[in-house]
Design a protein around this motif. Structure first.
Motif, PDB file in Angstrom:
ATOM      1  N   LEU A  71       8.450  20.438 -23.002  1.00  0.00           N
ATOM      2  CA  LEU A  71       9.690  20.125 -23.223  1.00  0.00           C
ATOM      3  C   LEU A  71      10.043  19.397 -21.710  1.00  0.00           C
ATOM      4  CD1 LEU A  71      11.571  22.013 -25.405  1.00  0.00           C
ATOM      5  CD2 LEU A  71      11.774  19.485 -25.432  1.00  0.00           C
TER       6      LEU A  71
ATOM      7  N   GLY B 155       7.276  12.042 -27.241  1.00  0.00           N
ATOM      8  CA  GLY B 155       8.883  12.960 -26.873  1.00  0.00           C
ATOM      9  C   GLY B 155       9.543  13.098 -26.256  1.00  0.00           C
TER      10      GLY B 155
ATOM     11  N   ILE C 118      12.218  11.088 -27.874  1.00  0.00           N
ATOM     12  CA  ILE C 118      13.340  11.567 -29.205  1.00  0.00           C
ATOM     13  C   ILE C 118      14.268  11.718 -28.006  1.00  0.00           C
ATOM     14  CG2 ILE C 118      13.470  13.137 -30.068  1.00  0.00           C
ATOM     15  CD1 ILE C 118      11.495  11.743 -31.776  1.00  0.00           C
ATOM     16  N   ILE C 119      13.651  12.193 -26.729  1.00  0.00           N
ATOM     17  CA  ILE C 119      15.127  13.164 -25.947  1.00  0.00           C
ATOM     18  C   ILE C 119      15.125  12.072 -25.070  1.00  0.00           C
ATOM     19  CG2 ILE C 119      14.655  14.280 -23.782  1.00  0.00           C
ATOM     20  CD1 ILE C 119      12.275  15.939 -24.511  1.00  0.00           C
TER      21      ILE C 119
ATOM     22  N   ALA D 162      12.356  17.494 -30.940  1.00  0.00           N
ATOM     23  CA  ALA D 162      11.986  17.075 -29.235  1.00  0.00           C
ATOM     24  C   ALA D 162      10.422  18.384 -29.148  1.00  0.00           C
ATOM     25  CB  ALA D 162      12.332  17.259 -28.499  1.00  0.00           C
TER      26      ALA D 162
ATOM     27  N   SER E 263       6.668  16.886 -28.391  1.00  0.00           N
ATOM     28  CA  SER E 263       6.040  17.089 -27.311  1.00  0.00           C
ATOM     29  C   SER E 263       4.813  17.843 -27.639  1.00  0.00           C
ATOM     30  CB  SER E 263       7.226  17.140 -26.070  1.00  0.00           C
ATOM     31  OG  SER E 263       7.698  18.245 -26.098  1.00  0.00           O
TER      32      SER E 263
ATOM     33  N   TYR F 130      11.842  15.757 -20.854  1.00  0.00           N
ATOM     34  CA  TYR F 130      12.767  15.490 -20.494  1.00  0.00           C
ATOM     35  C   TYR F 130      12.590  14.482 -19.010  1.00  0.00           C
ATOM     36  CZ  TYR F 130      16.420  17.976 -23.452  1.00  0.00           C
ATOM     37  OH  TYR F 130      16.616  17.917 -24.430  1.00  0.00           O
TER      38      TYR F 130
END
Length: 449
Positions: A45, A195, A198-199, A37, A41, A49
């Motif tokens: 993060l 990112g 993925i998260i 992640a 990104s 998120y």
């Protein structure tokens, strides 16, 4: 003598449901995906998120709406079957089986990998078999027992993340701007969205509580509340450490992306915190396995009860424990594939199954509430059309990001499901036709006179 029908025991209240959902989600997954992640990104993060949460929020709303509309176990399978079409509901349930069947397998596989790393003299397969047996026994004993264990282990994970954040705060020196993790504009939005894709997988699991509706007291109110609480707790547990880490260490590099979470913990808390990290991570994997076996066995039970799967096998409950013991055994036997399958392959199955189900749950809200029920005021149009369309679109985009092998495997699984469904329906029609013929043309009787 009439046979007493055995049903699931309705005993779960709000917070046991929340603990089971958080156990499936596993807060410690934050560290498991940290490296990939962070790299995807480019270190952003916190923003990633936040975007992931917004994407999942729309789908979570759809699950909440459908759990009120159809407060029965079965999750996406039930919602699509009742709102759109039974055949499509079966296919969505069949796709969801990829997610649910492979989740306990992943827990067993990861458990074996980590414990073998800690105790090299004991092969990974020994740990896999031991965990499988323990998960089966606990689940047979009942959902409340599983919820109580999940409660303890979820709190252990939460406490570890709080301790991790405390160490981060101690490392906060020379912060340029407290809002820097949220307002930076150097990294392009497309990179942060990558990112976020993925998260999003860190939030998978909130939907699992819908499989426990028939064991939940006042499911119409409890399940939607539980879903909201689960994703709210999750975003706090993910966002706060991300924000503090970006403040304390704006630029980091890792020796191994796969173990980046462990490297971050060691960097911030030293050997003591890293040793605690391994222990908590193993407990988290155990808890995730416990919750996923419970949810998977319930999905199989509902599909068996509806005769979508062989009812005599999948649609039965134990008379004493009121749990689907046969299904729990089947899930445990399936999880032994962890002895021969790779983690990467198993994750691909989970991703395809979960995202496919998410898309159709969003669409089921539109079909049921907006089209069938004609709830089309301005507010209802936002909630029952705009929100689920946004959720379905974003999840569809995430599904398209899966690699070709994952999509091919998923499509082959769906084709297998279609073939099975076609065969099953034709078999049922043949049985029904034979029964009608017997009634229309009864067998001749002969007299002894």
């Amino acid at each position: 003598m009439m046979k007493t029908e055995v049903s699931l025991r309705k005993s779960l209240t709000l917070f046991p449901v929340v603990y089971l959902g958080l156990a499936w989600m596993t807060p410690m997954i934050y560290f498991s995906v940290y490296g990939i992640a962070y790299e995807t990104s480019q270190g952003m993060l916190t923003q990633a998120y936040l975007l992931a949460f917004l994407a999942i929020f729309f789908t979570a709303c759809s699950y909440g709406i459908m759990s009120k509309t159809f407060p029965t176990s079965g999750s996406a399978y039930t919602y699509v079957k009742k709102s759109i079409h039974p055949a499509l509901g079966f296919l969505v349930g069949w796709a969801l089986l990829l997610d649910y069947l492979f989740s306990p397998l992943i827990a067993c596989l990861t458990f074996g990998i980590y414990l073998h790393a800690q105790f090299p003299s004991i092969p990974a397969y020994v740990w896999i078999i031991i965990l499988n047996a323990i998960l089966a026994i606990i689940n047979v004993m009942g959902i409340n027992f599983s919820a109580n264990i999940s409660k303890v282990f979820v709190w252990i994970q939460v406490v570890f993340i709080v301790v991790f954040c405390a160490f981060l705060i101690k490392n906060l020196t020379g912060v340029v701007h407290p809002l820097q993790p949220l307002i930076q504009s150097e990294v392009p939005l497309s990179t942060i969205l990558a990112g976020a894709s993925i998260i999003c997988f860190c939030f998978l699991g909130f939907d699992s509580v819908t499989t426990m509706a028939e064991e939940t007291i006042d499911a119409k109110k409890t399940i939607p509340k539980a879903i909201l609480i689960i994703i709210s707790i999750a975003i706090v547990l993910y966002m706060v450490p991300s924000y503090l880490t970006q403040l304390a260490f704006p630029n980091m590099s890792f020796q191994n992306i796969d173990s980046a979470g462990f490297e971050v913990v060691t960097l911030i808390g030293g050997a003591g915190l890293s040793a605690l990290f391994i222990t908590v991570l193993i407990l988290a994997i155990f808890t995730q396995g416990l919750s996923s076996v419970a949810s998977t066995s319930r999905l199989l039970y509902v599909m068996g009860r509806d005769s979508e799967l062989p009812k005599r096998i999948f649609g039965t409950l134990h008379s004493k424990f009121k749990t689907p013991v046969i299904n729990i055994t089947i899930v445990s036997l399936f999880s032994l594939l962890a002895l021969v399958i790779s983690l990467e392959t198993a994750v691909k199955f989970v991703s395809f199954g979960a995202l496919t189900a998410f898309i159709f749950v969003n669409l089921s809200v539109i079909v049921q509430r907006y089209i069938k029920d004609k709830q089309r005021s301005f507010k209802q149009t936002i909630v029952y059309l705009v929100f689920p369309l946004t959720g379905a679109s974003f999840i569809g985009w995430l599904l398209s990001l899966l690699d070709k092998n994952a999509l091919l495997i998923g499509l082959l699984w769906l084709l297998l499901g279609m073939a099975y469904h076609f065969y099953q329906k034709n078999s049922l029609k043949s049985v029904a036709k034979s029964s009608r013929d017997m009634q229309t043309h009864p067998a001749p009787t002969f007299s002894n006179e």
